[in-house]
Design a protein around this motif. Structure first.
Motif, PDB file in Angstrom:
ATOM      1  N   GLU A   1      -8.194  -4.128  -2.789  1.00  0.00           N
ATOM      2  CA  GLU A   1      -6.906  -3.422  -2.723  1.00  0.00           C
ATOM      3  C   GLU A   1      -6.587  -2.751  -4.054  1.00  0.00           C
ATOM      4  O   GLU A   1      -6.109  -1.615  -4.082  1.00  0.00           O
ATOM      5  CB  GLU A   1      -5.796  -4.384  -2.324  1.00  0.00           C
ATOM      6  CG  GLU A   1      -5.869  -4.823  -0.882  1.00  0.00           C
ATOM      7  CD  GLU A   1      -4.876  -5.914  -0.531  1.00  0.00           C
ATOM      8  OE1 GLU A   1      -4.181  -6.438  -1.441  1.00  0.00           O
ATOM      9  OE2 GLU A   1      -4.789  -6.266   0.663  1.00  0.00           O
TER      10      GLU A   1
ATOM     11  N   ILE B   1      -6.121   1.296  -4.813  1.00  0.00           N
ATOM     12  CA  ILE B   1      -4.935   1.826  -5.495  1.00  0.00           C
ATOM     13  C   ILE B   1      -5.341   2.685  -6.693  1.00  0.00           C
ATOM     14  O   ILE B   1      -4.789   3.754  -6.909  1.00  0.00           O
ATOM     15  CB  ILE B   1      -3.992   0.679  -5.925  1.00  0.00           C
ATOM     16  CG1 ILE B   1      -3.346   0.054  -4.693  1.00  0.00           C
ATOM     17  CG2 ILE B   1      -2.940   1.160  -6.911  1.00  0.00           C
ATOM     18  CD1 ILE B   1      -2.627  -1.254  -4.956  1.00  0.00           C
TER      19      ILE B   1
ATOM     20  N   GLN C   1      -6.764   6.029  -5.426  1.00  0.00           N
ATOM     21  CA  GLN C   1      -5.700   6.906  -4.949  1.00  0.00           C
ATOM     22  C   GLN C   1      -4.904   7.502  -6.103  1.00  0.00           C
ATOM     23  O   GLN C   1      -4.535   8.680  -6.083  1.00  0.00           O
ATOM     24  CB  GLN C   1      -4.778   6.157  -3.992  1.00  0.00           C
ATOM     25  CG  GLN C   1      -5.422   5.878  -2.654  1.00  0.00           C
ATOM     26  CD  GLN C   1      -4.478   5.198  -1.685  1.00  0.00           C
ATOM     27  OE1 GLN C   1      -3.278   5.071  -1.921  1.00  0.00           O
ATOM     28  NE2 GLN C   1      -5.026   4.754  -0.560  1.00  0.00           N
ATOM     29  N   ARG C   2      -4.656   6.707  -7.129  1.00  0.00           N
ATOM     30  CA  ARG C   2      -3.909   7.205  -8.288  1.00  0.00           C
ATOM     31  C   ARG C   2      -4.703   8.291  -9.008  1.00  0.00           C
ATOM     32  O   ARG C   2      -4.159   9.332  -9.381  1.00  0.00           O
ATOM     33  CB  ARG C   2      -3.571   6.064  -9.231  1.00  0.00           C
ATOM     34  CG  ARG C   2      -2.697   6.516 -10.401  1.00  0.00           C
ATOM     35  CD  ARG C   2      -2.343   5.391 -11.314  1.00  0.00           C
ATOM     36  NE  ARG C   2      -3.547   4.630 -11.608  1.00  0.00           N
ATOM     37  CZ  ARG C   2      -3.560   3.377 -12.029  1.00  0.00           C
ATOM     38  NH1 ARG C   2      -2.451   2.747 -12.240  1.00  0.00           N
ATOM     39  NH2 ARG C   2      -4.690   2.756 -12.275  1.00  0.00           N
TER      40      ARG C   2
END
Length: 111
Positions: free
Chosen positions: A30, A34, A37-38
């Motif tokens: 996870e 993240i 995606q950032r």
């Protein structure tokens, strides 16, 4: 309040010790998602005309869709992107890749 500052990290460490290997692997996956995606959002917004207007959806890793305003102030509609780094941001239907090349990359890296 002082006791809370001292005890909170201790409780968090104890909670982490109680996690199973599966939970740790899930949490690591996870966190990786993240981070991806950032990076993608930062890379995409860096090349947009109006970065503050960017709206993201269906994002998965370095891939997703973005809608933003153009030079005239109107939204252009959602376009798919692949953005693994700031140096490599490719949008659907731009002139850096043919439509078939983009589809191949999308299928390979985004699905």
């Amino acid at each position: 309040m002082q006791k809370l500052r001292v005890m909170l990290p201790l409780f968090l460490m104890l909670a982490a010790c109680g996690q199973s290997e599966a939970d740790k692997a899930k949490n690591a996956a996870e966190m990786k998602e993240i981070r991806f995606q950032r990076v993608a959002k930062e890379s995409v917004t860096a090349v947009l005309k109006d970065p503050r207007s960017a709206e993201f959806r269906n994002q998965r890793g370095f891939c997703g869709e973005v809608n933003s305003k153009n030079s005239f102030g109107g939204y252009v509609g959602f376009k798919r992107f692949i953005a693994p780094s700031k140096e490599l941001v490719v949008f659907e239907k731009d002139d850096r890749m043919t439509p078939s090349e983009f589809e191949q990359a999308w299928t390979k890296f985004c699905l």
